[in-house]
Design a protein around this motif. Structure first.
Motif, mmCIF file in Angstrom:
data_model
loop_
_atom_site.group_PDB
_atom_site.id
_atom_site.type_symbol
_atom_site.label_atom_id
_atom_site.label_comp_id
_atom_site.label_asym_id
_atom_site.label_seq_id
_atom_site.Cartn_x
_atom_site.Cartn_y
_atom_site.Cartn_z
ATOM 1 N N LEU A 264 3.078 -4.431 7.278
ATOM 2 C CA LEU A 264 1.811 -4.517 6.889
ATOM 3 C C LEU A 264 1.480 -3.483 5.487
ATOM 4 O O LEU A 264 0.536 -2.789 5.547
ATOM 5 N N GLY A 265 2.540 -4.031 4.475
ATOM 6 C CA GLY A 265 2.132 -3.232 3.336
ATOM 7 C C GLY A 265 2.984 -1.883 3.174
ATOM 8 O O GLY A 265 2.786 -1.300 2.228
ATOM 9 N N ASN A 266 3.441 -1.322 4.111
ATOM 10 C CA ASN A 266 4.387 0.082 4.193
ATOM 11 C C ASN A 266 5.797 -0.298 4.523
ATOM 12 O O ASN A 266 5.772 -1.126 5.186
ATOM 13 N N ILE A 267 6.581 0.780 3.689
ATOM 14 C CA ILE A 267 7.826 0.823 4.457
ATOM 15 C C ILE A 267 7.854 1.898 5.717
ATOM 16 O O ILE A 267 7.312 2.986 5.471
ATOM 17 N N VAL A 268 8.310 1.283 6.607
ATOM 18 C CA VAL A 268 8.292 2.021 7.789
ATOM 19 C C VAL A 268 9.692 2.723 8.133
ATOM 20 O O VAL A 268 9.885 3.682 8.936
ATOM 21 N N GLU B 98 8.138 -9.114 8.938
ATOM 22 C CA GLU B 98 7.446 -10.308 9.397
ATOM 23 C C GLU B 98 6.835 -10.913 8.303
ATOM 24 O O GLU B 98 6.468 -10.185 7.172
ATOM 25 N N SER B 99 6.539 -12.128 8.391
ATOM 26 C CA SER B 99 5.735 -12.916 7.306
ATOM 27 C C SER B 99 4.389 -12.271 7.083
ATOM 28 O O SER B 99 3.796 -11.753 8.082
ATOM 29 N N GLY B 100 4.107 -12.170 5.777
ATOM 30 C CA GLY B 100 2.629 -11.282 5.560
ATOM 31 C C GLY B 100 2.557 -9.900 5.465
ATOM 32 O O GLY B 100 1.698 -9.146 5.188
ATOM 33 N N CYS B 101 4.149 -9.366 5.629
ATOM 34 C CA CYS B 101 4.121 -7.723 5.502
ATOM 35 C C CYS B 101 4.114 -7.269 3.823
ATOM 36 O O CYS B 101 4.154 -6.150 3.901
ATOM 37 N N GLY B 102 4.237 -8.172 3.027
ATOM 38 C CA GLY B 102 4.173 -7.515 1.488
ATOM 39 C C GLY B 102 5.441 -7.650 0.975
ATOM 40 O O GLY B 102 5.538 -7.138 -0.319
ATOM 41 N N LYS B 103 6.672 -8.240 1.480
ATOM 42 C CA LYS B 103 7.807 -8.224 0.911
ATOM 43 C C LYS B 103 7.976 -8.752 -0.403
ATOM 44 O O LYS B 103 8.386 -8.205 -1.436
ATOM 45 N N SER B 104 7.344 -10.076 -0.412
ATOM 46 C CA SER B 104 7.600 -11.138 -1.723
ATOM 47 C C SER B 104 6.594 -10.536 -2.818
ATOM 48 O O SER B 104 6.841 -10.392 -4.043
ATOM 49 N N THR B 105 5.262 -10.077 -2.330
ATOM 50 C CA THR B 105 4.469 -9.558 -3.286
ATOM 51 C C THR B 105 5.078 -8.106 -4.062
ATOM 52 O O THR B 105 5.023 -8.041 -5.090
ATOM 53 N N THR B 106 5.914 -7.362 -3.223
ATOM 54 C CA THR B 106 6.602 -6.240 -3.779
ATOM 55 C C THR B 106 7.401 -6.696 -4.548
ATOM 56 O O THR B 106 7.686 -5.915 -5.909
ATOM 57 N N ASP C 28 0.782 -1.263 0.022
ATOM 58 C CA ASP C 28 0.047 -0.049 0.206
ATOM 59 C C ASP C 28 0.876 1.190 -0.170
ATOM 60 O O ASP C 28 1.200 1.779 0.980
ATOM 61 N N GLY C 29 1.374 1.660 -1.253
ATOM 62 C CA GLY C 29 2.017 3.026 -1.120
ATOM 63 C C GLY C 29 3.486 2.855 -1.001
ATOM 64 O O GLY C 29 4.064 3.637 -0.151
ATOM 65 N N VAL C 30 4.302 1.840 -1.610
ATOM 66 C CA VAL C 30 5.440 1.601 -1.469
ATOM 67 C C VAL C 30 6.554 2.501 -2.400
ATOM 68 O O VAL C 30 6.147 2.470 -3.612
#
Length: 323
Positions: free
Chosen positions: A230-234, A49-57, A32-34
């Motif tokens: 959770l889908g964002n780079i923090v 963590e697993s499920g944070c969106g790394k692989s999808t990115t 979401d908006g990386v």
């Protein structure tokens, strides 16, 4: 150094379950908006963590998935909406190494066929022929060139991942997205594969996106690290700054959980235990997505999403960064 990859506002929402017969489908907000950039020859780690969106990115960048929104610029060209046929010449410079060396190699094909396939798809004939070039690639990744006619089941996990690396190297790419390339391997083999990839990065001037959940592995490989939640780079910073002085509370919590080899240092280090589970990506929290598990959270965190701003040597998305 010139920028090889520029990602702006990259977003991917997957359709979820339907609410009733005539209800709307839920949307899983995987990414979401990386936004980030990579310079030519640079290795950037993507952790979380697993499920944070790394692989999808990673799959969005290589265009194995279609982005919902945002922009992907590779070598100065916008590749966000290119078709498969338009992507074909670009794929020579943009390759991927997959997580599972058991699933990513076709068991019916010999190693020679697997590593030689990129030449066939690209319509290229290497100097001296495909077989000679494939055998050279096998030697480069530390395998016996005589194993050209063997099948994947005849190799160990580490050797299979080397075959995957040889396949990714075939067309001399400029950028490789490595999606958890060592997480399925024994710890003793992980170091060998990472050292191989480091040597290849130096030798061929490759840029890498190294996706992993193991921060110790990323520290060994990447020059810069981006932390996802959770889908964002923090947070995104150079390796030394991030590991020595994390600015985001989530990064601090992640680093506190990395196993310590020195027994004397274990007692001296602050151990942060995050309470609760990662929120549902179908309905993420308002404002800062980490606030439901953050010990620093205040009212502003619930109402306003923090922007990724520079604090010291880091870019961090937090209203109350460390130090």
């Amino acid at each position: 150094m010139s920028t090889i990859l520029k990602v702006e506002g990259l977003t991917k929402h997957f359709p979820g379950n339907k609410n009733g017969l005539f209800g709307k489908r839920d949307l899983v907000q995987a990414v979401d908006g990386v936004s980030f950039e990579i310079a030519a020859g640079e290795a950037v780690g993507l952790v979380g963590e697993s499920g944070c969106g790394k692989s999808t990115t990673g799959r969005l960048i290589t265009r194995l998935l279609e982005p919902t929104a945002g922009k992907i610029e590779f070598q100065g060209q916008d590749i966000t909406k290119l078709s498969n046929s338009q992507m074909r010449p670009i794929r020579a410079d943009l390759q991927m190494i997959f997580q599972d060396p058991y699933a990513s190699l076709n068991p019916r094909h010999t190693v020679g066929t697997i590593v030689g396939t990129p030449f066939k798809i690209a319509g290229q004939e290497p100097v001296g022929g495909t077989k000679k070039r494939v055998q050279e690639l096998l030697e480069i990744v530390g395998l016996n060139p005589e194993h050209y006619n063997r099948y994947p089941h005849e190799f160990s996990g580490g050797q299979r991942q080397r075959i995957g690396i040889a396949r990714a190297l075939a067309l001399r790419p400029k950028l490789i997205v490595a999606d958890e390339p060592v997480s399925a391997l024994d710890v003793s083999i992980q170091a060998q594969v990472i050292n191989l990839m480091k040597d290849l990065q130096k030798e061929f001037g490759l840029a890498f996106i190294f996706i992993a959940h193991d921060l110790a592995v990323v520290r060994h490989f990447a020059q810069r690290v981006a932390v996802m939640y959770l889908g964002n780079i923090v947070e995104i910073a150079d390796r030394d700054s991030l590991y020595a002085n994390p600015k985001h509370p989530y990064t601090k919590a992640l680093l506190s959980a990395v196993p310590e080899a020195d027994p004397d240092a274990v007692g001296a280090r602050e151990r942060i235990r995050l309470t609760g589970d990662v929120p549902n990506p179908i309905n993420p929290p308002s404002g800062c997505r980490f606030r439901t598990r953050c010990w620093k959270a205040q009212e502003v965190c619930a109402t306003t999403a923090p922007a990724l701003l520079q604090v010291g040597k880091s870019n961090v998305a937090c209203h109350f960064p460390e130090n």
